[in-house]
Design an enzyme around this catalytic site. Structure first.
Site: not given
Ligand code: UFG
Length: 348
Positions: A122, A149, A153
């Site tokens: 990841s 997490y 990894k």
């Molecule tokens: N976001 C929102 N509102 C929400 C959900 C997400 O604004 O309800 C934003 C988050 O702040 C982020 C973006 O949307 O800026 C993407 O968020 P996600 O939760 O979809 O994905 P992440 O980037 O947080 O997570 C991904 C993978 C994880 C991994 C991570 C690595 O899903 O498994 O990248 O940093 F660990």
């Protein structure tokens, strides 16, 4: 399913989101996927290609038996816990399943002479990484996971690399950026419970099937103030696994490769794309930042092209959102938002 002379590939966690799309890609490429999954978060309905073995990766005997039964000489390892927030409150569980589970898997693989491994890593291994806010991230960037997490990894990568040196396994760790979208067939798609990812939540909000979306912060140092992420279509990701399985590597080699597009999209751009695809705006409000969210996580994706000959072909944001919307409107499984619930409560 009749296996014929197809080479078997053990796919741990193959009943999960990326695992199921990879099993389909393997099957289309002439392999026989053997999905090994505990079904703790995956879905039996997602296993439609090859064989299914119900088991836990911490059970080295069960893994060895599955390798024996199908004569698999390669393993794609997805099984593990993925929720970043949960890893903060239950780090012991993440180390037990992700790290101890991978130790156990590696033991069985060594005993059975497995030659190639592809590991589900990841972008979380990089954390904030100490780089400039908007720089793309090459594989050599500093590793500074921001969560247990990410720690697990990275620990797995180290362990796999050492195992490669020790007994001649060759392995590729794929560091995913933001997996998204669904197979256009409608047979498989994203079904996390609980769902925390942006695109499914934005779609559910647009369809009136979930509460309005909260945008986690709009005061980041990015062009529109919301976070930038590198969204990669799950079928492009699946293709990267097949390429990593097939790439020629000397015995003992270990490679870590980013899988992303090299292009960032902001949360606002995603919200707008979902609104366009759904034909109605995504109800949303701006809330506080989510703890641990870096402003930008965008891959330098050049190594994947150079080493694996892989490039994304379906990761345009509108395409990702269209495929995700088709799935979310009629998911084939997943108890969170079942098709039957939708019939009872059509979006208007
Ligand atoms: N976001 C929102 N509102 C929400 C959900 C997400 O604004 O309800 C934003 C988050 O702040 C982020 C973006 O949307 O800026 C993407 O968020 P996600 O939760 O979809 O994905 P992440 O980037 O947080 O997570 C991904 C993978 C994880 C991994 C991570 C690595 O899903 O498994 O990248 O940093 F660990």
């Amino acid at each position: 399913m009749d296996r014929g002379s197809k080479p078997a590939v053990l796919v741990t966690g193959g009943a999960g989101y990326i695992g199921a799309h990879t099993a389909k890609a393997l099957s289309e490429r002439g392999y026989f996927p053997v999905v090994f999954d505990s079904l703790s978060s995956g879905f039996r309905e997602a296993v439609r290609w090859g064989a299914f073995v119900h088991g836990d990766i911490r059970d080295a005997r069960a893994v060895a038996d599955a390798l024996d039964e199908y004569g698999a000489k390669s393993v794609i390892h997805f099984a593990g816990l993925i929720e970043v927030g949960r890893s903060v409150v239950q780090p012991d569980l993440f180390w037990e399943i992700n790290v101890a589970g991978t130790v156990s898997l590696l033991t069985a693989m060594r005993e059975r002479g497995v030659e190639r491994m592809v590991f589900s890593s990841s972008a979380a291994v990089y954390g904030q990484g100490g780089r400039g806010a908007l720089e793309t991230i090459p594989e050599g960037a500093a590793k500074a996971p921001a969560s247990p997490y990410g720690d697990t990894k990275l620990a797995c990568e180290w362990m796999i690399e050492a195992q490669c040196r020790a007994y001649g396994l060759s392995a590729v760790a794929l560091r995913y950026f933001n997996a998204a979208g669904a197979d256009p067939s409608g047979l498989i798609g994203e079904a996390h419970e609980p769902e925390t990812h942006l695109i499914p939540l934005a779609i559910a909000a647009a369809l009136g099937e979930a509460k309005p979306l909260t945008v986690f912060g709009d005061d980041f140092d990015t062009p529109d103030g919301t976070c930038l992420r590198d969204y990669i279509h799950v079928n492009d990701l699946a293709a990267a696994h097949v390429a990593a399985l097939e790439v020629e590597l000397p015995a003992g080699a270990f490679e870590a490769v980013n899988v992303g597009t090299g292009k960032g999209n902001s949360v606002r751009e995603v919200v707008d794309a979902v609104g366009r695809a759904a034909g109605r705006p995504v109800p949303h409000s701006v809330g506080a930042r989510r703890a641990g969210d870096p402003p930008s996580l965008v891959a330098d994706a050049s190594r994947a092209k150079e080493l694996l000959g892989w490039e994304p072909v379906c990761s345009d944001l509108d395409r990702i959102v269209a495929d995700a919307l088709r799935w979310e409107a009629q998911p084939a499984y997943g108890s969170g938002r079942r098709a039957t619930d939708r019939k009872a409560q059509p979006a208007s």
